[in-house]
Design an enzyme around this catalytic site. Structure first.
Site, PDB file in Angstrom:
ATOM      1  N   TYR A  88       0.911  -1.369  -0.151  1.00 38.30           N
ATOM      2  CA  TYR A  88       0.002   0.082   0.234  1.00 38.30           C
ATOM      3  C   TYR A  88       0.706   1.441   0.097  1.00 38.30           C
ATOM      4  O   TYR A  88       2.001   1.124   0.249  1.00 38.30           O
ATOM      5  CB  TYR A  88      -1.291   0.091   1.098  1.00 38.30           C
ATOM      6  CG  TYR A  88      -0.567  -0.183   2.409  1.00 38.30           C
ATOM      7  CD1 TYR A  88      -1.611  -0.525   3.405  1.00 38.30           C
ATOM      8  CD2 TYR A  88       0.701   0.100   2.857  1.00 38.30           C
ATOM      9  CE1 TYR A  88      -1.298  -0.654   4.788  1.00 38.30           C
ATOM     10  CE2 TYR A  88       0.846  -0.042   4.351  1.00 38.30           C
ATOM     11  CZ  TYR A  88      -0.093  -0.488   5.129  1.00 38.30           C
ATOM     12  OH  TYR A  88       0.408  -0.551   6.365  1.00 38.30           O
ATOM     13  N   GLU A  89       0.373   2.663  -0.393  1.00 39.37           N
ATOM     14  CA  GLU A  89       0.775   3.627  -0.637  1.00 39.37           C
ATOM     15  C   GLU A  89       1.930   3.377  -1.815  1.00 39.37           C
ATOM     16  O   GLU A  89       2.633   4.297  -1.778  1.00 39.37           O
ATOM     17  CB  GLU A  89       1.666   4.428   0.616  1.00 39.37           C
ATOM     18  CG  GLU A  89       0.762   4.332   1.795  1.00 39.37           C
ATOM     19  CD  GLU A  89      -0.597   5.126   1.604  1.00 39.37           C
ATOM     20  OE1 GLU A  89      -0.628   5.858   0.687  1.00 39.37           O
ATOM     21  OE2 GLU A  89      -1.578   4.875   2.500  1.00 39.37           O
ATOM     22  N   GLY A  90       1.603   2.662  -2.665  1.00 43.75           N
ATOM     23  CA  GLY A  90       2.286   2.576  -3.835  1.00 43.75           C
ATOM     24  C   GLY A  90       3.205   1.386  -3.670  1.00 43.75           C
ATOM     25  O   GLY A  90       4.085   1.329  -2.816  1.00 43.75           O
TER      26      GLY A  90
END
Length: 601
Positions: free
Chosen positions: A440-442
């Site tokens: 998550y968050e890239g």
């Protein structure tokens, strides 16, 4: 189970001895009155709260998880009560400007508190964690009414915030978003669409939730250029900011996940929900990066905390568990076997975890220090330099450190052997909880492309050159100290590899853009290992000086020097493998047609 203990000794080493935070705070216009006694008092109280209130929730959250009901989501036992205590103690106010009702303390000090709370129970930490990003977004881009109406309750913690980006069909390719926003007669917008993987999108710990949502206004351009940003409260506020009627926002389901079970992840349905435009139309992604960049640094911290938990679980076990005799002779003659810590392979794993935990911590607080400078410094040149450095190292922190955190969590389980694989001692939970941090968050791949494609090559290496120069200068300064000569050559060589592989990719990408994507992951890892080499050299140098000055805790500083030497001899050499892989080029990855890749069935 692991009884979490806040690593105050190492935190103080990083903050005071390595990064000189006390002087750093004196140099910030907003923090001139912040003394070491103040910092210590905040850390001690945060440690107590984390150990006594939050840590007991870790097992509960994993076993109970969150429960979906048609009217909402309930969190595990004790989560809501701990959140109310968190609010009562004033923790949400720490790093919020005084103009918005906060205490106006530096962002880096909030990171220290965040580390302890997250390590105590990473699932619980998510509920207040995303709110800070929503606050920052509204402070920088919100209208005066939005700030006056939404911020007071978000700042106090009475309300929480979310980040609603992706949808099931597009993942990280936000240009494909279908959520629509239609202007209404009230001057607001009606938003319709479904968002997936929304962290803390529905829960019972706070009375209201403000969703920060990307959507596309009618007739907006396609792709990311047509995205706008909206604040959509679960319960609409009245003109005076009090709770009004329920908005058309519903949680359709919650995800059944590998880990972080106490941290709810939702599918959120917006059915002509009323929302307030943040910033300009079609400029939503730029506004959203205020939220995302902060979230990426806090996610990098998860690499630190999973390594720390692995070390706290593995070290005591390795000292107590008896198995076989030492190859070099009996070490525990009165017992049936020696403790496993005497075996070189167990020591390899413990030292790797220790090097990752402490090295990663230094990099996160190095980045946090520059967050402070970028936000509060009155020196324009220093402010610009900090902003540029953060732009470059944020993807390194997020991508590289979370990968190392997963490695450390796995090694921690391995030290315990079969006892690590079962639930009793909590090490398998740490592995499961750590795994999402690289996604998550890239994902790591997206961070790598951001670093190499956008930040390094996109700036024609102008962002990278000042950092590399400062690191080379530091390596050169070490040559004057005989006791530090052991790290000068390998540090220089790591920096030269970083520099030369940058030029290699830049040249090869001219003829084939796939060369950037093929090199990106290895480039990220090279950058990360080089940054940790620099910081481990600094930590060893500080420890050498402390030892020479006759420090009281000699064993702590001796261990710091030895861990630095371990990093240089056992971990930094990985950079050669990544360099060789990077230079193999795109053809070895892309040589087969997609149709040639088939299942062997």
């Amino acid at each position: 189970m692991i009884a979490y203990q806040a690593p105050l000794k190492d935190l103080k080493f990083v903050l005071y001895d390595l990064l000189h935070y006390e002087q750093h705070y004196q140099n910030l216009s907003k923090s001139s009155a912040l003394t070491r006694d103040d910092i210590d008092a905040i850390m001690v109280e945060a440690a107590k709260f984390s150990q006594q209130v939050i840590a007991p929730l870790n097992r509960v959250g994993d076993e109970q998880g969150c429960q979906w009901h048609p009217d909402g989501v309930t969190t595990p036992d004790g989560f809501k009560e701990a959140y109310q205590q968190y609010i009562a103690n004033g923790w949400p106010l720490l790093a919020v400007p005084e103009a918005y009702g906060g205490q106006g303390l530096p962002e880096s000090l909030s990171m220290v508190v965040s580390e302890m709370i997250s390590a105590a129970c990473v699932s619980w930490s998510g509920y207040p964690g995303l709110t800070h990003g929503a606050i920052n977004t509204l402070m920088k881009h919100g209208t005066k009414w939005q700030q006056q109406t939404l911020l007071p309750k978000l700042v106090s913690g009475q309300w929480t915030g979310t980040m609603c980006l992706t949808e099931s069909h597009c993942g990280s390719d936000l240009g494909q978003l279908r959520t629509k926003a239609v202007a209404n007669s009230k001057g607001t917008y009606n938003i319709t669409g479904t968002k997936t993987f929304i962290s803390c999108g529905e829960h019972d710990v706070a009375e209201n939730i403000v969703h920060i949502v990307l959507a596309r206004i009618k007739d907006a351009p396609s792709g990311t250029a047509g995205l706008s940003l909206f604040a959509i409260p679960k319960i609409l506020p009245s003109q005076t900011g009090e709770l009004g009627q329920r908005n058309q926002v519903r949680c359709g389901s919650i995800e059944h996940k590998m880990g972080v079970h106490g941290f709810v992840t939702c599918e959120m349905n917006f059915e002509e929900a009323e929302g307030y435009l943040i910033g300009e139309p079609n400029k939503g992604l730029a506004c959203m990066f205020t939220f995302m960049n902060f979230a990426r640094i806090t996610t990098a911290m998860q690499g630190v905390i999973h390594a720390e938990i692995a070390y706290q679980g593995a070290l005591p076990y390795a000292k107590e568990r008896l198995s076989m005799r030492s190859l070099s002779g009996t070490k525990n003659p009165t017992g049936p076997a020696d403790p496993i810590i005497v075996h070189p392979d167990v020591r390899r794993m413990l030292m790797t975890i220790k090097a990752i935990a402490e090295g990663s911590r230094s990099l996160v607080y190095f980045a946090s220090q520059h967050l402070d400078i970028a936000e509060y410094s009155e020196n324009t040149k220093a402010k610009e330099g900090a902003e540029q450095l953060l732009s470059l190292i944020t993807p390194i922190c997020k991508g590289f450190l979370t990968e190392l955190g997963v490695e450390a969590a796995n090694l921690g389980l391995q030290v315990l052997g079969g006892h690590g694989y079962i639930r009793e001692l909590g090490m398998e939970q740490n592995v499961r909880d750590s795994r999402i941090s690289t996604i998550y968050e890239g994902t790591t791949g997206i961070q790598a492309l951001d670093l190499l494609g956008r930040k390094v090559l996109g700036s024609r290496t102008k962002l990278l050159q000042p950092l590399l120069k400062s690191l080379f200068d530091y390596a050169r300064s070490l040559q004057r100290h005989q006791s530090m000569c052991w790290c000068v050559a390998p540090l220089n060589e790591a920096l030269q590899i970083w520099q030369s592989c940058t030029a290699t990719v830049a040249d090869s990408a001219v003829g084939d853009a796939d060369e950037v994507g093929a090199a990106a992951h290895d480039y990220l890892m090279i950058s990360g290992y080089a940054m940790l080499a620099y910081l481990w050299a600094r930590m060893a140098s500080v420890a050498e000086h402390k030892m020479a000055d006759g420090c009281l805790d000699e064993s702590f500083y001796r261990a710091k020097i030895h861990t630095a030497q371990f990093y240089f001899k056992r971990i930094l050499p990985r950079i050669y493998t990544h360099n060789a892989a990077l230079r193999s080029g795109a053809s070895v990855l892309m040589g087969l047609d997609a149709d040639d890749l088939q299942l062997n069935s």
